[in-house]
Design an enzyme around this catalytic site. Structure first.
Site, PDB file in Angstrom:
ATOM      1  CB  SER A 139      -0.876   0.007   1.265  1.00 59.03           C
ATOM      2  OG  SER A 139      -1.503   1.259   1.466  1.00 59.03           O
ATOM      3  CE1 TYR A 152      -3.577  -2.630   5.506  1.00 56.88           C
ATOM      4  CE2 TYR A 152      -3.202  -0.265   5.284  1.00 56.88           C
ATOM      5  CZ  TYR A 152      -3.474  -1.497   4.720  1.00 56.88           C
ATOM      6  OH  TYR A 152      -3.629  -1.599   3.353  1.00 56.88           O
TER       7      TYR A 152
END
Length: 260
Positions: A139, A152
């Site tokens: 990401s 995360y």
């Protein structure tokens, strides 16, 4: 089976679009996720539309021994994976110390541990056969710390770093490893991560279909790090690293703070 791809988290979102795109190119598939019914629905769609062979393996990769179970099942079926797409993963919003520890640990187990074990186990077979491609879905979160999604963001930083090092190790053996670092994508992710009501989730974002295509094509070219938007790539590579670290932290926290 020809040009066989193993795709995790294939029941929805980017994973489903990876499967559709690979099948459209005539490639066979092993698709895996927790939701067996959704996998079977996708299997029927892809076999009907593209005349490919699709095998399903329903399991929870975040569970203890989940990745090993998947590796063993692929081997038991006598399958050699040409492309591994580690797409499965999830996030979670909130102060780290107030989040449920079991959920935080499961995030590490899926986003990191399962991905690394699959890359190790499936990658070993690729090296032995002299070729293969691995695409690990990270990401843009990998490129900065993430207050209110501390765990995360950190898992994705691991994925990006690990993928680059692994590519350097395996490229001479005919295996390439790519890290896909998309910005915000419209999938079930935001709702599952409790991000609705934040500036991050309010972004225009990209479609899962477009991200899957860019990621897949970049993987096939052996690109090291793939960012789905040129503007994002410039910002993250040339602007953000020059900003004071505290400024970046406050900016990211602001994007992930829910509106009153």
């Amino acid at each position: 089976m020809t040009n066989l791809a193993l795709i995790t988290g294939a029941s929805s979102g980017i994973g489903k679009e990876f499967a559709r795109y690979h099948a459209s190119k005539g490639g066979d598939l092993i698709i895996t996720a927790r939701r067996e019914e959704a996998l079977n629905t996708l299997k029927d769609e892809l076999e009907r539309k593209h005349s490919v062979t699709v095998q399903t393996i329903a399991l929870d990769l975040a569970a203890e021994g989940g990745a090993r179970k998947l590796i063993d099942e692929v081997a038991a079926r006598g399958l050699n994976v040409d492309i591994l797409i580690n797409n499965a993963g999830f996030g979670g919003h909130g102060l780290h110390t107030q989040r449920d520890w079991a959920a935080e640990k499961a995030m590490i187990d899926l986003n990191i541990t399962a991905l690394v074990e699959l890359s190790h186990g499936i990658g070993k077979g690729m090296v032995n056969r002299g070729g293969g491609k691995i695409l690990n879905v990270a990401s843009t979160a990998a490129m900065m710390p993430g207050p209110l999604q501390a765990n995360y963001f950190a898992t994705k930083a691991y994925v990006m770093s690990y993928s680059q090092a692994l590519d350097e190790e395996l490229r001479e053996h005919g295996v390439t490893v790519s890290s896909l670092n998309p910005g915000f994508v419209h999938t079930e992710f935001a709702a599952a991560a409790d991000l609705e009501g934040t500036g991050l989730a309010a972004q225009k974002g990209a479609t899962a279909e477009s991200v899957a295509k860019i990621g897949y094509d970049g993987m096939m070219k052996g690109k090291l790090v793939i960012i789905n938007e040129g503007r994002l790539s410039f910002l993250l590579n040339w602007i953000t690293p020059l900003l004071p670290r505290r400024t970046v932290l406050k900016m990211v926290r602001g994007m992930q703070t829910k509106s009153a």
